[in-house]
Write an enzyme that holds these catalytic residues in place. Structure first.
Site, PDB file in Angstrom:
ATOM      1  N   ASP A 133       0.843  -1.193   0.000  1.00 21.04           N
ATOM      2  CA  ASP A 133       0.000   0.000   0.000  1.00 21.04           C
ATOM      3  C   ASP A 133       0.881   1.248   0.000  1.00 21.04           C
ATOM      4  OD1 ASP A 133      -2.809   1.179   0.422  1.00 21.04           O
ATOM      5  OD2 ASP A 133      -1.671   2.125   2.046  1.00 21.04           O
ATOM      6  N   ASN A 141      -2.363  12.988  -3.868  1.00 22.35           N
ATOM      7  CA  ASN A 141      -3.430  13.480  -4.744  1.00 22.35           C
ATOM      8  C   ASN A 141      -3.874  14.885  -4.369  1.00 22.35           C
ATOM      9  OD1 ASN A 141      -3.732  11.316  -6.557  1.00 22.35           O
ATOM     10  ND2 ASN A 141      -5.017  10.182  -5.127  1.00 22.35           N
ATOM     11  N   ASP A 150      -1.837   9.503 -10.691  1.00 23.40           N
ATOM     12  CA  ASP A 150      -1.879   8.358 -11.604  1.00 23.40           C
ATOM     13  C   ASP A 150      -0.480   8.012 -12.109  1.00 23.40           C
ATOM     14  OD1 ASP A 150      -4.594   8.184 -11.319  1.00 23.40           O
ATOM     15  OD2 ASP A 150      -5.071   9.131 -13.242  1.00 23.40           O
ATOM     16  N   GLU A 176      -4.822   2.230  -4.355  1.00 21.25           N
ATOM     17  CA  GLU A 176      -3.366   2.314  -4.306  1.00 21.25           C
ATOM     18  C   GLU A 176      -2.736   1.081  -3.671  1.00 21.25           C
ATOM     19  OE1 GLU A 176      -4.871   4.759  -0.718  1.00 21.25           O
ATOM     20  OE2 GLU A 176      -5.485   4.312  -2.761  1.00 21.25           O
TER      21      GLU A 176
END
Length: 288
Positions: A133, A141, A150, A176
């Site tokens: 993770d 973000n 991305d 993610e």
């Protein structure tokens, strides 16, 4: 219905038929031939490839029914069959890939894990699952935007897939989170592979994407030894092993992140530089 001739490549349940018999070859019964072709076209449009192919073969048999010798399959038809097979194989591969990162997707992961766990019941093979993770990815973000987020995910996948052992693969688990599946490796090797992947992510030049960007990952590694070594225990299902990896991922997160957590001799440990940390949170999942 006439049986399929051996000189025609027979389709499996996932293959696609080449719809259409050369009109120039049709004699008496052309109306029935056209009916079979029409039905084949309709079935093919619905994805019912096997039934469509059977109707196409019936049309082909009718066209050449009055000939004494076995007809040669037209070269055009052979090329069409080959083209459809290639297109189907490519479509199948794409259906198993994550559209953003091009790693394998959850569907492929589930299918492969079922096969691998089944194989462990009859062979001396081990299986390691590393659940990975990204740390603080929401902040990435929020700070740099989803487009750059991305690009981070794509780069992380490239780093995770470097130097994997033979037979290993990376799949996107969701959001993610990613999974490294490592079959037929020793426990120490699995830890080393997971730690090397974590270190590649940490040391990557993230500032080349955006000034001030830093990315790390936390890893939970669940290892199952060969079935011969666990004859007194029931086999572990893919869901159970993923749950154990998830519990160890929680341990890595609660122990400071940017770490690989695993079990050795019943104790939770951290790999690499993180092993010097004083506090190690206990896994949420028991049953080892």
């Amino acid at each position: 219905m006439t049986a399929l001739r051996p000189d025609v490549a027979e389709f499996d349940s996932d293959s696609q038929p080449a719809v259409g018999v050369p009109a120039s070859s049709q004699g008496e019964g052309s109306g029935l031939v056209q009916l079979h072709e029409s039905i084949a076209t309709l079935l093919a449009s619905r994805g019912q490839w096997r039934q469509a192919y059977q109707h196409l073969r019936s049309a082909f048999d009718l066209v050449y029914a009055d000939q004494d010798e076995e007809p040669q399959v037209p070269e055009q038809l052979r090329r069409e069959v080959d083209r459809l097979r290639r297109e189907h194989a490519e479509a199948r591969e794409q259906s198993l890939r994550d559209s953003l990162t091009d790693s394998y997707n959850r569907r492929y992961l589930d299918e492969r894990l079922v096969d691998m766990v089944a194989a462990r019941g009859t062979a001396a093979s081990s299986l390691a699952i590393a659940l990975i993770d990204l740390d603080w990815f929401k902040q990435v973000n929020d700070t740099f935007g989803h487009v750059l987020g991305d690009r981070v995910l794509q780069q992380v996948v490239e780093l995770l897939q470097e130097e994997l052992p033979e037979g290993a693969f990376c799949a996107r688990y969701g959001g993610e989170e990613f999974v490294l599946v490592l079959p037929d490796v020793e426990a120490a090797t699995a830890v080393a592979v997971a730690e090397a992947a974590r270190l590649r992510v940490e040391r990557h030049s993230w500032s080349s994407l955006a000034a001030g960007l830093r990315v790390t990952v936390s890893v939970g590694l669940a290892y199952e030894p060969p079935a011969a070594d666990t004859s007194t225990r029931p086999p572990v299902s893919p869901e159970q092993q993923l749950l154990r990896a998830d519990g160890l991922l929680y341990t890595a997160k609660q122990s400071g992140r940017n770490a690989v957590a695993y079990r050795e001799n019943g104790r939770v440990r951290l790999a690499g530089a993180a092993s010097g940390r004083r506090g190690i949170a206990e896994s949420r999942v028991v049953g080892y």
